[in-house]
Design a protein around this motif. Structure first.
Motif, PDB file in Angstrom:
ATOM      1  N   TYR A  13      -7.151   4.305  -1.989  1.00 17.54           N
ATOM      2  CA  TYR A  13      -5.950   3.683  -1.435  1.00 17.54           C
ATOM      3  C   TYR A  13      -6.023   3.686   0.077  1.00 17.54           C
ATOM      4  N   SER A  14      -5.133   2.891   0.679  1.00 15.37           N
ATOM      5  CA  SER A  14      -4.932   2.956   2.129  1.00 15.37           C
ATOM      6  C   SER A  14      -3.430   2.937   2.388  1.00 15.37           C
ATOM      7  N   PRO A  15      -2.938   3.801   3.280  1.00 15.66           N
ATOM      8  CA  PRO A  15      -1.499   3.776   3.568  1.00 15.66           C
ATOM      9  C   PRO A  15      -1.051   2.381   3.996  1.00 15.66           C
ATOM     10  N   GLY A  16       0.050   1.941   3.442  1.00 16.99           N
ATOM     11  CA  GLY A  16       0.590   0.631   3.812  1.00 16.99           C
ATOM     12  C   GLY A  16      -0.032  -0.537   3.074  1.00 16.99           C
ATOM     13  N   ALA A  17      -1.053  -0.282   2.275  1.00 12.92           N
ATOM     14  CA  ALA A  17      -1.764  -1.381   1.602  1.00 12.92           C
ATOM     15  C   ALA A  17      -1.193  -1.629   0.210  1.00 12.92           C
ATOM     16  N   CYS A  18      -1.725  -2.672  -0.436  1.00 12.72           N
ATOM     17  CA  CYS A  18      -1.225  -3.044  -1.761  1.00 12.72           C
ATOM     18  C   CYS A  18      -1.570  -2.001  -2.817  1.00 12.72           C
ATOM     19  N   PHE A  20      -0.391   0.661  -2.979  1.00 12.47           N
ATOM     20  CA  PHE A  20       0.930   1.234  -3.293  1.00 12.47           C
ATOM     21  C   PHE A  20       1.355   0.859  -4.723  1.00 12.47           C
ATOM     22  N   ALA A  21       1.139  -0.402  -5.100  1.00 15.22           N
ATOM     23  CA  ALA A  21       1.564  -0.869  -6.429  1.00 15.22           C
ATOM     24  C   ALA A  21       0.796  -0.138  -7.531  1.00 15.22           C
ATOM     25  N   ALA A  22      -0.493   0.026  -7.338  1.00 20.16           N
ATOM     26  CA  ALA A  22      -1.302   0.717  -8.351  1.00 20.16           C
ATOM     27  C   ALA A  22      -0.874   2.172  -8.462  1.00 20.16           C
ATOM     28  N   HIS A  23      -0.555   2.776  -7.323  1.00 17.58           N
ATOM     29  CA  HIS A  23      -0.116   4.168  -7.323  1.00 17.58           C
ATOM     30  C   HIS A  23       1.211   4.308  -8.083  1.00 17.58           C
ATOM     31  N   ILE A  24       2.151   3.420  -7.824  1.00 19.30           N
ATOM     32  CA  ILE A  24       3.431   3.457  -8.547  1.00 19.30           C
ATOM     33  C   ILE A  24       3.173   3.326 -10.048  1.00 19.30           C
ATOM     34  N   ALA A  25       2.340   2.362 -10.434  1.00 20.75           N
ATOM     35  CA  ALA A  25       2.084   2.129 -11.865  1.00 20.75           C
ATOM     36  C   ALA A  25       1.443   3.358 -12.514  1.00 20.75           C
ATOM     37  N   LEU A  26       0.540   4.009 -11.797  1.00 21.02           N
ATOM     38  CA  LEU A  26      -0.090   5.222 -12.348  1.00 21.02           C
ATOM     39  C   LEU A  26       0.961   6.305 -12.587  1.00 21.02           C
ATOM     40  N   ALA A  38      -9.204   5.379   1.653  1.00 15.28           N
ATOM     41  CA  ALA A  38     -10.182   4.392   2.159  1.00 15.28           C
ATOM     42  C   ALA A  38      -9.395   3.497   3.099  1.00 15.28           C
ATOM     43  N   GLN A  39      -9.220   3.972   4.303  1.00 11.69           N
ATOM     44  CA  GLN A  39      -8.298   3.333   5.259  1.00 11.69           C
ATOM     45  C   GLN A  39      -8.785   1.929   5.641  1.00 11.69           C
ATOM     46  N   THR A  40      -7.897   0.948   5.555  1.00  7.47           N
ATOM     47  CA  THR A  40      -8.287  -0.404   5.983  1.00  7.47           C
ATOM     48  C   THR A  40      -8.664  -0.359   7.467  1.00  7.47           C
ATOM     49  N   GLY A  41      -9.704  -1.083   7.818  1.00  5.75           N
ATOM     50  CA  GLY A  41     -10.202  -1.072   9.200  1.00  5.75           C
ATOM     51  C   GLY A  41     -11.188   0.051   9.452  1.00  5.75           C
ATOM     52  N   VAL A 210       2.915   8.916   0.083  1.00  9.29           N
ATOM     53  CA  VAL A 210       1.498   8.722   0.414  1.00  9.29           C
ATOM     54  C   VAL A 210       1.315   7.455   1.255  1.00  9.29           C
ATOM     55  N   HIS A 211       2.028   6.416   0.856  1.00  8.63           N
ATOM     56  CA  HIS A 211       1.906   5.130   1.561  1.00  8.63           C
ATOM     57  C   HIS A 211       2.954   5.074   2.668  1.00  8.63           C
TER      58      HIS A 211
END
Ligand SMILES: N[C@@H](CCC(=O)N[C@@H](CS)C(=O)NCC(=O)O)C(=O)O
Length: 215
Positions: A13-18, A20-26, A38-41, A210-211
């Protein structure tokens, strides 16, 4: 391919990234994934071996590495079938995929892709502002479409009357709207009403910790 309940689960995951949706679903599936940043950038060579597309989310279920939001949400749903995270029946499952493909391809890919990554659409920097302006309009058109669908619907959630992965994905774009200086609460009241209900859910509260940079 074995995506079976009880398999160990990892989420990149990366904070602020999409992601978030997968984390909620889990969390809705009652799973506590191993979370790997795995931070974007700042994605590493090591991450490139996990996902050569260099994007989060990535879900690993046992030895299976899964990318792309609709596929990831399908895998999460299969990990706890009793939660019916893509819908209660075939008609709802069909609607979930209709939403997920629209959100992934049009709102995420064209809208936010164009706004935040205009270089992916045209190399000439002098055209980036024009791409961004068009992308912003795409985002607003999508939000208006979502708002219309939700306000016409007699259901409490985006698909039927129970939580699905579509609700989780809609949360991402509700929050991104504020980052894009769109007043989501004023401009899209039905979308905002759903988002505010979802913000009370335990899974969303936990995933937000987390996000943290969502908004
Ligand atoms: N189509 C992919 C898109 C994933 C995606 O674009 N993820 C973004 C974060 S929201 C990312 O990893 N961006 C990294 C980058 O642009 O360098 C999916 O549905 O999972």
């Amino acid at each position: 391919m074995a995506i079976a309940p009880g398999s160990p689960v990892k989420l990149w995951y990366s904070p602020g990234a999409c992601s978030f949706a997968a984390h909620i679903a889990l969390l809705e599936a009652g799973l506590q994934p191993e979370l790997i940043l795995a931070q974007t950038g700042k994605m590493t060579e090591e991450f490139a071996h996990v996902n050569p597309k260099m994007r989060v989310p990535v879900l690993a279920v046992g030895d299976e590495v899964i990318t792309e939001m609709p596929a990831i949400l399908t895998a999460i749903s299969a990990l706890n079938p009793t939660r019916q995270l893509l819908g209660q029946n075939t008609a709802e499952i069909v609607r979930s995929y209709e939403w997920l493909n629209y959100l992934s391809g049009t709102l995420h890919g064209q809208g936010y892709g164009g706004l935040w990554r205009p270089e992916r659409f045209v190399s000439d920097e002098s055209l980036h502002a024009a791409v961004q302006e068009r992308a912003r309009q795409t985002i607003k058109d999508c939000c208006a479409f979502i708002d219309g669908k939700l306000s016409e619907s007699k259901s409490t959630n985006s698909v039927g009357d129970s939580f699905t992965g579509v609700d989780a994905f809609l949360m991402v774009f509700y929050m991104w709207g504020f980052r894009a200086n769109i007043n989501m609460d004023t401009d899209y009241p039905a979308y905002a009403a759903l988002a505010h209900r979802l913000l009370q859910r335990e899974s969303v509260i936990e995933a937000r910790k987390v996000h943290v940079h969502m908004c």
